[in-house]
Design a protein around this motif. Structure first.
Motif, PDB file in Angstrom:
ATOM      1  N   ASN A  89      39.512  32.560  34.008  1.00  0.00           N
ATOM      2  CA  ASN A  89      39.022  32.408  35.386  1.00  0.00           C
ATOM      3  C   ASN A  89      39.472  33.565  36.263  1.00  0.00           C
ATOM      4  O   ASN A  89      38.725  34.060  37.095  1.00  0.00           O
ATOM      5  CB  ASN A  89      39.532  31.094  35.990  1.00  0.00           C
ATOM      6  N   ALA A  90      40.723  34.002  36.070  1.00  0.00           N
ATOM      7  CA  ALA A  90      41.269  35.027  36.957  1.00  0.00           C
ATOM      8  C   ALA A  90      40.759  36.421  36.617  1.00  0.00           C
ATOM      9  O   ALA A  90      40.631  37.271  37.503  1.00  0.00           O
ATOM     10  CB  ALA A  90      42.798  35.001  36.902  1.00  0.00           C
ATOM     11  N   THR A  91      40.448  36.675  35.337  1.00  0.00           N
ATOM     12  CA  THR A  91      40.101  38.045  34.931  1.00  0.00           C
ATOM     13  C   THR A  91      38.658  38.211  34.491  1.00  0.00           C
ATOM     14  O   THR A  91      38.188  39.336  34.334  1.00  0.00           O
ATOM     15  CB  THR A  91      40.982  38.488  33.744  1.00  0.00           C
ATOM     16  N   MET A 116      42.357  29.474  29.761  1.00  0.00           N
ATOM     17  CA  MET A 116      41.221  29.311  30.668  1.00  0.00           C
ATOM     18  C   MET A 116      41.565  29.827  32.067  1.00  0.00           C
ATOM     19  O   MET A 116      40.705  30.366  32.771  1.00  0.00           O
ATOM     20  CB  MET A 116      40.776  27.842  30.721  1.00  0.00           C
ATOM     21  N   ALA A 117      42.821  29.680  32.486  1.00  0.00           N
ATOM     22  CA  ALA A 117      43.230  30.219  33.784  1.00  0.00           C
ATOM     23  C   ALA A 117      43.144  31.755  33.749  1.00  0.00           C
ATOM     24  O   ALA A 117      42.657  32.382  34.694  1.00  0.00           O
ATOM     25  CB  ALA A 117      44.653  29.763  34.123  1.00  0.00           C
ATOM     26  N   TYR A 118      43.597  32.320  32.637  1.00  0.00           N
ATOM     27  CA  TYR A 118      43.488  33.779  32.491  1.00  0.00           C
ATOM     28  C   TYR A 118      42.019  34.199  32.547  1.00  0.00           C
ATOM     29  O   TYR A 118      41.647  35.183  33.180  1.00  0.00           O
ATOM     30  CB  TYR A 118      44.129  34.197  31.161  1.00  0.00           C
ATOM     31  N   ILE A 167      48.095  22.732  26.590  1.00  0.00           N
ATOM     32  CA  ILE A 167      48.735  23.606  27.587  1.00  0.00           C
ATOM     33  C   ILE A 167      48.271  25.045  27.351  1.00  0.00           C
ATOM     34  O   ILE A 167      47.935  25.768  28.287  1.00  0.00           O
ATOM     35  CB  ILE A 167      50.282  23.509  27.476  1.00  0.00           C
ATOM     36  N   VAL A 174      44.799  25.489  28.674  1.00  0.00           N
ATOM     37  CA  VAL A 174      44.757  25.619  30.141  1.00  0.00           C
ATOM     38  C   VAL A 174      45.159  27.030  30.564  1.00  0.00           C
ATOM     39  O   VAL A 174      44.529  27.638  31.439  1.00  0.00           O
ATOM     40  CB  VAL A 174      45.681  24.574  30.815  1.00  0.00           C
ATOM     41  N   LEU A 175      46.180  27.569  29.920  1.00  0.00           N
ATOM     42  CA  LEU A 175      46.632  28.924  30.287  1.00  0.00           C
ATOM     43  C   LEU A 175      45.556  29.962  29.973  1.00  0.00           C
ATOM     44  O   LEU A 175      45.280  30.851  30.773  1.00  0.00           O
ATOM     45  CB  LEU A 175      47.935  29.258  29.548  1.00  0.00           C
TER      46      LEU A 175
END
Lengths: 601, 601
Positions: free
Chosen positions: B440-442, B436-438, B430, B433-434
């Motif tokens: 992807n977004a930044t 990697m999302a950060y 988890i 994933v968080l």
């Protein structure tokens, strides 16, 4: 006319498992002996498996191989064996030794060490540079060579024949790629005819990480005719009787002036063996079985930019066999009980599920469908039909609630709703976590289902759909995925197991509404030839433009390939089926400032 | 006494960026010229960067290097340059060419090609086997050698000196490992004294994927004394005046009978250069600066099983410099704007955050704390104190709700609550994933924080804490992590940035109640020497037992290492600091049946 009976021992050892491999060699040798073999020939490095990589740097590993070799010799004293093994004598050699009467005789040491493509032999071995030696067995002078040795027209086999060899035994660990068998057969036919000497080519069989050794051992007579071609992709023992041509006769028949009078060292292994019961061997006049005809009528594809179109069922059958053997050996040799993969209703995961079922059986293959809000209802239906057709169990787990929960948490972290790629990757990674949890709980290995076109362009999510222990179809371009699906339905199963709807629908990752692969990538009919040109052919931009490619497109794809090297570096291993796979075959830096678009070369 | 002024051009090119590198060479050459350099020497393969890997198989790449070389020659006609570059002449060579007056002169081609450890030069290059040649510049006969060449006492430098060379220029791309600089200095001192000839050693600087080239170029006089040692880990141009010893004098002084009368080819580059303004060069009598003394008083650690204990601040400082340079170049050369990592309040992530801050600045370093129900409250406090001490931004995101939601979904899939390893890995994934999302977004690259002891034993979660683009401390054994944390507080920052509580608390993954690393692994004081023996030393079980290790423990750790090879294969790249890192340095099969515990060897 003199003759000798050679036992072709096409075995599947496991890298590093010296005890298991030694037992396999002993059993196989006894079987070959019972079939009338006078010399039983095993593949290159059969005792330790191929490639042993840095195990070869462990002194205990090398010493243990010697102990096992001595034990094998004592266990099968009644038979002449020729076994490939690493050999230390101050430096390390890739060797082959005859055993007989409990003794291990002086070895042959490989001279030509491949250090290109997937091979790194010069990292480990020293190339032998010793004078020619021949081995005398039952009065026959035998020359030995190992794999790469025979690919050179001026390699050791030439010297051995000049020194009087009547027969060349060639030990191999030659990995599969599409069309490779035919190339080998061509080369061996020419070589045996050039040298006016029979050649027996014994190849390893089995999967080892990314490589599949396809077996397909062969024997050629002194005129270059194929005498026997052993079934590929399976372990096999075959005994073949080889007619011999005397040295004097060769001198008489030597039109190209190859023969000369070398005076080699002769190592006598055995004078004569007690006459053997010969229950079943190839008759010495059997030079054209149906088996052999099949090989000759299927030349290697030309590997032009549209090579996938030119494959026929023979090529597709070989490819499928390689995928099955590579997967089965990876799973079994590493002790996994089963495999699991996400079933999206798309073509890649469908193909993977079908191959897993063929390789491991339906009881060891599991699917999990993980629909999100963006998946078409028909996708889930397609996945279910596939699972039913294959007879495998499939679970369905909706990921919407997890996706929603993550979006909430990420909104707190990012200050706004995750969108675009962030949101798409999120769904893919949730699926990765679920599959890995299933794997942790059940011991099933996760199959990751990306194809070569996706992996080349980076059209995949790291730790998402790329998560898994084995990337089964990582070396299949998308167009080959389509062809293999049809082959599986038409030939392998003889019925529609992969639904036609799966094969014909436009490819989509289904990570946003109405998404299609072609929103991000050109159609695969356009993309795959570009990838072939850039990845396998190293064509320059201007060569490609001259060949009619769109310069914008070439530039864009070239950038995608370079920028996704970091993803490939973290990818799972998978079966190599083309002459240039990602991985050991193509070693590119991640940090890479080369922009070939700048150079009109 | 004659002398010549050599410009040591210790530059940091980027692999593949031919245009950028060519510009860098031109600028640096002009600067060296303005400082009075008569010959400006660049590192091995400076034009393309090192190692270019399979870029060398692209014909367009090779041709483009030649074009740029020609342009450099034309851009700096006033100065003699010596530049490393790949060179095609039917086959491919690792070459160095002099340029002057707009011309590129005949090249020197490397003779000894390393193909061990991290090197694969025999995959690409042919070893030159040409007769000795010398280059005449301003009346001085100069011999050239490239990296590995100088490591052999019977290599090309010996022939060059026998042929009359008065000076040896040695171009390098030699990667850092702890103690390596001292080993180089020892070797070069002996070599220059053996040959009674000055040697100028020019090394590359900069990070390239897993390797850090540390620079630290050096010059030695004909008696083996260090004349100059250039600062390591930075780009630098230094001009050093070298006193020359005539050939006749060498024959007179040759006590070991090394000299002989070879008759080499002489390639005249330039007769004489217009006298140069010399604003600032090393005086020819400067043979012992403080800089140099520091090098000599810090011999390489002995790399016994407890080697980490023996490191002093000099070694730790070098290690930290390598980590900083390796990270900074990976981030900048690949165009990342920032980095992000999970901050657990543990020692590994704290060390990573401190190094990132040193390498990139606090504005480019982000932390995310992701506490679960099992994290001690003090862990979050520690993470916050660390972030405050470093001045970096830290977000806090609780993962409990996500963990709960996953548990619910998995209960449906598995038929029961996820437990044990399944549940532990879930939390780790988890977080992955968080992060990697950060990312992807930044656009921030994720730093993964595992150390070498964890990675060796597989004590990490694939796609969980191992997720990320760069594994900064993957080659630091845990005991070195401890030492480096203290060094960072005491020396690098001069204050407690990593809280003492973080350093002294028992290591824990905090994935279940009261979990400690030592529940699964032996204490690191016990584990690390076992890993050193098994991984770096290839010691056998019985050798280790003789050395006093517990046989059970050795057997258990050995199994852990072998079984986690598949995880390492999917790991991110990271900085190599020991003489044997996981990765290119140690290439083990995943499918591996070798059980060395069976062999009492």
């Amino acid at each position: 006319l003199a003759s000798i009976r050679i036992g072709i021992c096409q075995i599947n050892p496991k890298v590093g498992d010296l005890e298991g491999n030694a037992n396999l060699i002993v059993e196989t040798a006894r079987k070959a002996h019972s079939l009338g073999s006078q010399i039983s020939v095993f593949p290159e490095l059969a005792l330790c498996g191929y490639p042993p990589e840095d195990l070869l740097l462990k002194p205990s590993f090398i010493r243990a191989t010697r102990e096992h070799l001595n034990e094998i010799a004592k266990s099968v004293p009644e038979s002449v064996l020729l076994i490939g093994h690493p050999e230390e004598d101050g430096r390390l050699y890739n060797s082959a030794s005859f055993t007989f009467g409990g003794e291990v005789f002086e070895s042959y040491r490989k001279r030509l060490l491949p250090n290109y493509a997937v091979f790194d032999e010069q990292r480990y071995f020293v190339a032998a540079n010793s004078p020619v030696k021949l081995f005398e067995i039952c009065g026959v002078k035998v020359g030995v060579s190992i794999c790469e040795d025979i690919w050179s027209p001026i390699g050791p086999a030439l010297d051995e024949v000049r020194g009087g060899a009547e027969l060349i035994l060639n030990l191999n660990a030659s990995p599969f790629s599409i069309g490779r068998r035919w190339q080998r057969a061509m080369m061996l036919s020419v070589r045996s005819s050039d040298l006016s000497t029979p050649i027996v080519y014994v190849n390893l069989v089995g999967g080892q990480d990314e490589l599949v050794f396809d077996g397909g051992s062969m024997a050629f007579d002194q005129s270059g005719s194929l005498i026997v071609s052993v079934e590929a992709f399976v372990e096999k023992v075959e005994v073949v009787s080889i007619d011999l041509v005397g040295r004097g006769r060769k001198f008489q028949l030597d039109p190209r002036g190859l023969m000369s009078d070398l005076d080699p060292e002769i190592i006598k292994v055995v004078d004569n063996q007690p006459s053997l019961e010969v229950p079943s061997i190839y008759p010495s006049d059997q030079s054209s079985s149906n088996n052999n005809a099949a090989l000759w009528t299927h030349p290697a594809p030309r590997f032009d930019l549209n090579w996938v179109d030119s494959l026929d069922n023979y090529d597709l059958g070989e490819t499928l066999s390689a995928l099955i053997l590579g997967l089965r050996d990876y799973v079994n040799k590493n002790g996994f009980r089963s495999v699991v993969m996400g079933l999206s209703g798309g073509i890649d995961s469908s193909l993977c599920a079908a191959i897993c079922t063929l390789a491991l059986g339906k009881e060891r293959t599991f699917g999990i469908a993980m629909p999100s809000r963006y998946n078409a209802g028909s996708s889930l239906d397609d996945a279910q039909i596939l699972a039913d057709n294959l007879g495998i169990a499939m679970n369905v787990v909706a990921i919407s609630s997890l996706h929603q929960e993550f979006r909430g948490v990420l909104k707190g972290l990012l200050g706004s709703d995750p969108k675009g790629l962030t949101d798409e990757n999120l769904q893919s990674r949730i699926r990765g976590v679920l599959l890995m949890a299933y794997s942790n709980a059940t011991g099933a290995m996760v199959i990751t289902t990306g194809n070569k076109s996706e992996i080349a362009t980076g059209y995949s999510t790291l730790y998402g759909d790329s998560a898994g222990g084995f990337a089964l179809i990582k070396d299949l371009p998308k167009l080959l995925v389509f062809r293999l699906c049809r082959y599986i339905n038409e030939v392998a199963f003889g019925r529609e197991v992969i639904p036609e709807s799966v094969i014909i629908k436009p490819p989509s990752a289904e990570l946003r509404p109405d998404q299609l692969d072609q929103d991000s990538l050109p159609p695969y009919e356009v993309l795959d030839p570009v990838l072939m040109a850039l990845v396998e052919r190293d064509m320059t931009t201007s060569q490609m433009v001259t060949s009619g490619f769109d310069p914008e497109l070439v530039s864009e794809i070239s950038t995608l390939i370079d920028r996704s090297e970091y993803k490939r570096r973290q990818g799972a291993p998978g079966v190599r089926v083309t002459p240039r796979a990602f991985g050991k075959d193509r070693r590119m830096p991640i940090t890479n400032g080369f922009d070939q678009r700048r150079y009109g070369l």
